[in-house]
Each structure stands twice: as structure tokens, then as C-alpha cells.
Design a protein around this motif. Structure first.
Motif, mmCIF file in Angstrom:
data_model
loop_
_atom_site.group_PDB
_atom_site.id
_atom_site.type_symbol
_atom_site.label_atom_id
_atom_site.label_comp_id
_atom_site.label_asym_id
_atom_site.label_seq_id
_atom_site.Cartn_x
_atom_site.Cartn_y
_atom_site.Cartn_z
ATOM 1 N N THR A 32 -13.977 25.460 8.972
ATOM 2 C CA THR A 32 -13.254 24.867 7.854
ATOM 3 C C THR A 32 -11.804 25.306 7.852
ATOM 4 O O THR A 32 -10.891 24.502 7.698
ATOM 5 C CB THR A 32 -13.917 25.276 6.523
ATOM 6 N N THR A 35 -9.871 23.663 10.749
ATOM 7 C CA THR A 35 -9.658 22.248 10.496
ATOM 8 C C THR A 35 -8.503 22.043 9.540
ATOM 9 O O THR A 35 -7.604 21.253 9.776
ATOM 10 C CB THR A 35 -10.943 21.612 9.919
ATOM 11 N N THR A 36 -8.551 22.759 8.410
ATOM 12 C CA THR A 36 -7.510 22.622 7.402
ATOM 13 C C THR A 36 -6.155 23.003 7.978
ATOM 14 O O THR A 36 -5.168 22.302 7.787
ATOM 15 C CB THR A 36 -7.823 23.508 6.187
ATOM 16 N N TRP A 39 -4.699 20.199 10.505
ATOM 17 C CA TRP A 39 -4.168 19.015 9.843
ATOM 18 C C TRP A 39 -2.944 19.353 8.994
ATOM 19 O O TRP A 39 -1.966 18.599 8.969
ATOM 20 C CB TRP A 39 -5.246 18.361 8.991
ATOM 21 N N GLU A 242 -10.598 17.038 9.746
ATOM 22 C CA GLU A 242 -9.685 16.322 8.858
ATOM 23 C C GLU A 242 -8.777 15.386 9.655
ATOM 24 O O GLU A 242 -8.456 14.282 9.211
ATOM 25 C CB GLU A 242 -8.857 17.306 8.030
ATOM 26 N N GLU A 245 -10.957 12.425 10.552
ATOM 27 C CA GLU A 245 -11.171 11.586 9.371
ATOM 28 C C GLU A 245 -9.972 10.671 9.115
ATOM 29 O O GLU A 245 -10.136 9.475 8.840
ATOM 30 C CB GLU A 245 -11.425 12.475 8.149
ATOM 31 N N ASN A 246 -8.774 11.211 9.203
ATOM 32 C CA ASN A 246 -7.572 10.426 8.934
ATOM 33 C C ASN A 246 -7.291 9.417 10.045
ATOM 34 O O ASN A 246 -6.885 8.280 9.769
ATOM 35 C CB ASN A 246 -6.375 11.350 8.725
#
Length: 281
Positions: A32, A35-36, A39, A242, A245-246
Motif C-alpha cells: 500500500t 503504491t501510494t 502515484w 493506483e 487504476e488511473n
């Protein structure tokens, strides 16, 4: 007769303090946080870094007489980045290098007509597919390079990238591989024509347009060999959820509103590569 089978800069490292904090967390927390951070870093820099070859017509190439990088996937990336409110920085390199660069975090994405397969999905994450095709073979026109079926690849010299799915197919049938360091289409094609190599296995749409670009060469797409229906998308590193996802949100919008189909028609001589292909067995 051959049996027809059924159915393309880097994110900065974490600070030492962040690394220490992550080391105290479990694997879920680490994913997590990574990932954060990835992005967030992309958004902070305002730039998406993308690996591509710059030599693969019509996916990624330079228009003759200009220094402008263009091509089907290059323009898909540019439109996608615009929708994400990001600039794009392209880094041109060979196929093997671009996959390594994604995995090591030197670039965020690879876009170069890359086929989605199970082996690659173990190491990478793919975007929503937006190109469908199948495999063909470029051979000499006069004698089809002595190849009637894929079984005849044994002992033939097959040109291509060592880690491509098409070279894997060539090797599986006993072909001798001949690899290049990010060579142009003309180099690949001319070597078949003059007999330095015998065959190029690759994507139908790419092969068709490549041959059309060099009508003086004594080469042709094999009339009966069709294999390996495929789907392709952009490649990203695992854990960058992320980003994935985008990217997928933008690609899905572009498929829905017809933008990618329009780019396909522009670069693939009117063909719509966003439509899945059904090859009869």
C-alpha cells in the motif's frame, strides 16, 4: 497444411526514513505504501515516463524527415496522459531493456505493442487490452523461405527480440534465433529478403504495414500460417495499483468514446485493432 489455432524519468526511491518505516510493516502495508508513493510521485512531478522502441512502425516510430516520435501506441499514451493531466517523457530502448526498466522502476510504463500472456502477468501488470491481433510469418516471396507450416521452422533463422512471444514460438519449433539491438523494420525485412535470415514471426497488422512500406523487397506474409491470437496493452510494475487504476480508467474512456479506434484507423490503414479477432480452427 498448417493448422490454424483459435484465438508496442523513473519514480524516485523512497527516503531512508520511509524505508525504515516500511520494514517494520507487513507485506500488505508495504504494498500500500509503495503504491501510494509511486502515484503521488508521478503526480508531483507531473510526468509519466514511458519506455518505447521508436523503431516499430506503426506502433512507435519517427516520421521520415522529422524527429517527431509518433505511432499508434505513442499517440494512445499521449491522449491517456492528457486525460490524467500529466506530461509524457518517452525513453527509447530495445524490447528486453524496456521490460527490465519497468521492473526496476526506471520507467512507469512500457508501450510497444506488447502482448499479454501468462508468463508476463507473473512479473507485471497489464492495462485494459486495446489491441487484438494474431501471429503471421514474413518469408521470401519466391519460395516462402522453404516454410509450409510452423513445423518447418526447425533449422531456419528467425529474426526478432529474444524475449518476445514470437521468438518463443520460433524456438519451440526448433528455429535458430537471430536477435538485434533495437533495429529498424527495414533491417529486419531486408535480411530476410537477402537470405541472412529466413523468417520473422510477428503481429499481423505490424507485418502487413511493414511490408507495404518496403515494396521493393522480395518478401511476403505467408499465405496460410496464422497462429497465436493475441491481445495487447501497456505494461506496469506489480504493486503500482493506483497507477494501474488511473491508466485503466483513461483507456476505458478512450475505448468507450472511440478515440482508440480512431487512432487505429489512422495508423493501421483504416483497420480497427480494438475489435477482438476470431480465428477459425
Amino acid at each position: 497444411m498448417n493448422k490454424i489455432m483459435t484465438p508496442k524519468f523513473s519514480v524516485a526511491a523512497l527516503t531512508a526514513a520511509a524505508a525504515l518505516a516500511l520494514s517494520a510493516c507487513g507485506s500488505d502495508s508495504e504494498e500500500t505504501a509503495d503504491t501510494t508513493s509511486a502515484w503521488d510521485e508521478i503526480q508531483e512531478q507531473g510526468t509519466l515516463t514511458v519506455a518505447t522502441s521508436g523503431t516499430l512502425y506503426p506502433t512507435s516510430y519517427r516520421e521520415e524527415g522529422t524527429d517527431e516520435l509518433t505511432g499508434f501506441e505513442v499517440e494512445v499514451v499521449r491522449e491517456m496522459a492528457e486525460r490524467l493531466e500529466l506530461e509524457v517523457e518517452f525513453s527509447e530502448m530495445g524490447f528486453d531493456e524496456m521490460m527490465t526498466s519497468v521492473q526496476t522502476g526506471q520507467v512507469d510504463i512500457a508501450a510497444n505493442d506488447i502482448e499479454i500472456n501468462e508468463d508476463r502477468k507473473e512479473k507485471f501488470v497489464f492495462s485494459t487490452p486495446f489491441k487484438y491481433s494474431y501471429g503471421t510469418a514474413i518469408v521470401r516471396e519466391g519460395d516462402l523461405s522453404g516454410i509450409e507450416t510452423l513445423e518447418d521452422l526447425e533449422g531456419k533463422k528467425a529474426a526478432g527480440a529474444s524475449t518476445s512471444v514470437y521468438m518463443e514460438t520460433a524456438r519451440s519449433y526448433g528455429a535458430e534465433e537471430v536477435t538485434y539491438d533495437n533495429a529498424t523494420n527495414e533491417t529486419y525485412l531486408r535480411d530476410v529478403a537477402i537470405g541472412r535470415t529466413d523468417v520473422i514471426l510477428n503481429d499481423y497488422y505490424l507485418q502487413t504495414l511493414a511490408i507495404e512500406a518496403f515494396p521493393e523487397l522480395d518478401i511476403v506474409i505467408h499465405p496460410t500460417i496464422k497462429y497465436r491470437p493475441s491481445e495487447g496493452g501497456m505494461v506496469m510494475n506489480k504493486g503500482n495499483d493506483e497507477l494501474v487504476e488511473n491508466v485503466n480508467k483513461a483507456i476505458d474512456e478512450m475505448l468507450e468514446d472511440g478515440t482508440i479506434a480512431e487512432l487505429s484507423a489512422e495508423f493501421f490503414d483504416g483497420a480497427d485493432v480494438t475489435e477482438p479477432i476470431d480465428i477459425e480452427e
